[in-house]
Motif scaffolding. Structure first.
Motif, PDB file in Angstrom:
ATOM      1  N   PRO A 249      65.281  17.393   7.147  1.00  0.00           N
ATOM      2  CA  PRO A 249      65.585  16.644   8.776  1.00  0.00           C
ATOM      3  C   PRO A 249      66.245  17.517   9.574  1.00  0.00           C
ATOM      4  O   PRO A 249      67.226  16.722  10.622  1.00  0.00           O
ATOM      5  N   HIS A 252      63.186  18.908  12.980  1.00  0.00           N
ATOM      6  CA  HIS A 252      61.847  19.227  12.256  1.00  0.00           C
ATOM      7  C   HIS A 252      60.723  19.709  13.133  1.00  0.00           C
ATOM      8  O   HIS A 252      60.663  20.139  14.342  1.00  0.00           O
ATOM      9  N   LEU A 259      67.664  14.247  12.187  1.00  0.00           N
ATOM     10  CA  LEU A 259      68.398  12.910  11.564  1.00  0.00           C
ATOM     11  C   LEU A 259      69.688  13.106  11.402  1.00  0.00           C
ATOM     12  O   LEU A 259      70.790  14.031  10.943  1.00  0.00           O
ATOM     13  N   GLN A 263      70.919   8.804   8.172  1.00  0.00           N
ATOM     14  CA  GLN A 263      69.458   8.165   7.865  1.00  0.00           C
ATOM     15  C   GLN A 263      69.257   9.166   6.632  1.00  0.00           C
ATOM     16  O   GLN A 263      68.875   8.967   5.946  1.00  0.00           O
ATOM     17  N   LYS A 264      70.183  10.728   6.900  1.00  0.00           N
ATOM     18  CA  LYS A 264      69.886  11.129   4.927  1.00  0.00           C
ATOM     19  C   LYS A 264      70.120  10.371   3.860  1.00  0.00           C
ATOM     20  O   LYS A 264      69.740  10.394   2.778  1.00  0.00           O
ATOM     21  N   GLU A 280      62.897  19.218   0.420  1.00  0.00           N
ATOM     22  CA  GLU A 280      63.973  18.962   1.678  1.00  0.00           C
ATOM     23  C   GLU A 280      63.714  20.329   2.872  1.00  0.00           C
ATOM     24  O   GLU A 280      64.445  21.339   1.480  1.00  0.00           O
TER      25      GLU A 280
END
Length: 470
Positions: A249, A252, A259, A263-264, A280
Motif C-alpha cells: 500500500p 508500490h 493508497l 482505501q486501506k 502487507e
C-alpha cells in the motif's frame, strides 16, 4: 520534505482530472494565466505542465495549448479485463533480466531495486558494526533466539508506534530479509493449490515466491488513478475462495503509488468480510517524498488478520540481510515455519540494526535518502520527457525509488531492449511483473543512486535509440 513549487497548481489540475471535472479534450489555462493566478515564474509553470505531460494526464499541442488526455493506456488495459482469472503461478525464467549484469563492458543498471553505492551510508554502517564487534565480541558467535533479539523486536515495535502502528514485540519474527518474511507469511495461511490475490503489476521476486509455493493467483489491477482495484477484488471473492491478498500500500513496486487511508480501511473490511489474510509489504514505507510517514493497514487492524513485513535492505544496504514479520493471529504457524528454515539472522546484523535504529542516525539517513529520491524521481521524469519518444508515460511515484514507464505502441519493445544492451543500459521489462504476459510495452526504472552525468547520458542513449526504431 519540500514540495515542488509547481504542485500548487498541478495538484488542482490532477484532482479535477481524476474526479472527471475536466473531461478528455478539455483545454487547460495558458501558461500566462497560471503564472498570473498563482504568482509563479514562467519556467515554474512550464515545469508543472511538463510534469503533467510526463505522467500521461495531459498533452501539449503545438501553437494551441495543453489538453486533458483520455484515460491512460494502463487504465484501458485494466478495463479490458472483465472478470477475475485464476492463473497457475508459472512464467518463463527471466531472473537474469532483473539482476546485475556480469559482462565485459561498462553497464548502467537501472534494474536493481537497492540503494546505489553512492547513497549507501557506508561509513555509518561500518562504524556501527565495528562498535558492535568491540562491545559484543564472542557473543556474536553464538545462537540467538529463534524469533530474533528481544531488544531489536522491542525497538522495532517502538518505531512502529511512532507512526500509529501497534506491533506486539512477541508477535515479531526477525527474518533473513523481506522475501523470507513473505515466504513465511504465505506458508502460514496457504497450502499448494490455494488461490491468492496479488497486485498487478507485482514485483517479480514476490511472484517467484508464489511460484515456488505452487499457489494459484488472481491478479488485481493497480493503476495511478484508483490504486489497488477493490471492486475487482470483491468480484474475485464472489467467485473464488481466496486465502490471502498480497499488497504494497505504501509506494508500490513498480508504480510508486500510495493508497489512501480510506482505501486501506476498505481493503481491511473486505478481508474481514471474506475471511482472507492481508499480507502487507511495507519495505518502502519510510521513503515518502512529502508529508508524514504513511499509515499501514496493520495500524487499522484489531483482528490480527494483517501480516505486515519489512526489511532494511531497501533503506540501508542490500547486504544487510535483516527483515521482520508481524504475524498477528498466525504467529504459531509462522514460528514453526521460521524455525524450520534454520538458524536466526546473523547476530552482527541484528545488533548493528538495533544500535542504528535506537539512535537518531538512522532517521537522519532516511531523511537524506528520501530527499535524494524525491529529486531523482523528478530528474527521471525530465530525462524521459526530453529523450524518449513522444507518448512515453511514467506513473509519478509518491515515494520509493521506482518508475513505471510505458512506451508508445509504435516502439517495438524487443528491438528497444536489444538497443539498450548495445548501449550498455539495463531496465526491467514490464512482462516480468505478471504471470499473464501483459505489460509488454512497460519497463521499470530504478533511480536509487545519484544521477551522475554518466547515468544521465545512459538514459539519453536509451531514449534516442527508442526514437530511432519507432
Amino acid at each position: 520534505m519540500k514540495a515542488y513549487k509547481f504542485e500548487i497548481f498541478t495538484s488542482v489540475i490532477q484532482e479535477n482530472i481524476l474526479r472527471r471535472f475536466y473531461k478528455p479534450g478539455f483545454k487547460l489555462p495558458a501558461v500566462r494565466q497560471i503564472k498570473e493566478i498563482y504568482k509563479l515564474s514562467t519556467s515554474t509553470v512550464q515545469q508543472g505542465y511538463d510534469d503533467l505531460v510526463a505522467r500521461g494526464l495531459i498533452e501539449s499541442i503545438p501553437r494551441s495549448g495543453y489538453y486533458v488526455l483520455d484515460r491512460p493506456a494502463e487504465i484501458q488495459v485494466r478495463m479490458k479485463q472483465e472478470r477475475p482469472v485464476v492463473r497457475d503461478a508459472v512464467f518463463e525464467d527471466r531472473l537474469s533480466l532483473t539482476t546485475s549484469l556480469h559482462t565485459g563492458f561498462r553497464v548502467n543498471e537501472f534494474n536493481v531495486a537497492a540503494p546505489g553505492d553512492l547513497l549507501i551510508p557506508q561509513k555509518l554502517i561500518l562504524r556501527t558494526m565495528q562498535q558492535v564487534i568491540r562491545e559484543s565480541g564472542l557473543g556474536l558467535l553464538k545462537y540467538y533466539p529463534a524469533a530474533g533479539s528481544s531488544l531489536l523486536r522491542q525497538s522495532l515495535a517502538e518505531r512502529a508506534a511512532a507512526h500509529q502502528t501497534i506491533l506486539n514485540p512477541e508477535e515479531l519474527l526477525i527474518t533473513d530479509g523481506a522475501l523470507q518474511a513473505l515466504y513465511i507469511a504465505l506458508s502460514a495461511v496457504c497450502r499448494p493449490g490455494d488461490v491468492i490475490a496479488v497486485e498487478s503489476p507485482c514485483v517479480f521476486s514476490a511472484l517467484e515466491v508464489v511460484r515456488v509455493l505452487r499457489l494459484k493467483v488472481i491478479e488485481i489491477p493497480v493503476d495511478s488513478f484508483q490504486g489497488f482495484d477493490l471492486s475487482f477484488l470483491q468480484k474475485a471473492c464472489l467467485l473464488n475462495d481466496i486465502k490471502a491478498v498480497m499488497v504494497t500500500p505504501n509506494f508500490h513496486n513498480p508504480t510508486g503509488i500510495l493508497l489512501t487511508d480510506d482505501q486501506k480501511k476498505a481493503l481491511l473490511s473486505l478481508a474481514m468480510e471474506n475471511g482472507f489474510a492481508v499480507i502487507e509489504n511495507d519495505v518502502y514505507g519510510d521513503l515518502n517524498y512529502s508529508g508524514l510517514r504513511p499509515s499501514t493497514i496493520k495500524s487499522f487492524d484489531q483482528s490480527g488478520i494483517v501480516m505486515t513485513y519489512s526489511s532494511f535492505s531497501k533503506t540501508l544496504a542490500p547486504g544487510i540481510r535483516l527483515g521482520w514479520l508481524s504475524a498477528g493471529k498466525f504467529l504459531e504457524r509462522a514460528e514453526q515455519i521460521r524455525f524450520a528454515l534454520g538458524s536466526t539472522v546473523s547476530p552482527i546484523y541484528q545488533e548493528t540494526v538495533y544500535k542504528l535504529i535506537s539512535t537518531s542516525s538512522f532517521d537522519r539517513h532516511i531523511r537524506k535518502f528520501s530527499n535524494y529520491l524525491t529529486k531523482n524521481a523528478h530528474q527521471t521524469m525530465t530525462l524521459l520527457a526530453d529523450f524518449f519518444p513522444e507518448g512515453t508515460q511514467m506513473t509519478r511515484p509518491a515515494g520509493g525509488y521506482h518508475g513505471w514507464v510505458r512506451l508508445p505502441e509504435s516502439v517495438p519493445v524487443e528491438k528497444f531492449y536489444q538497443a539498450c544492451t548495445r548501449d550498455g543500459v539495463k531496465f526491467t521489462p514490464g512482462y516480468t511483473f505478471s504471470f499473464s504476459g501483459q505489460y509488454q510495452q512497460y519497463f521499470r526504472i530504478v533511480f536509487s543512486d545519484r544521477y551522475t552525468q554518466e547515468r544521465k547520458d545512459a538514459i539519453a542513449r536509451a531514449g534516442i535509440s527508442a526514437c530511432r526504431i519507432v
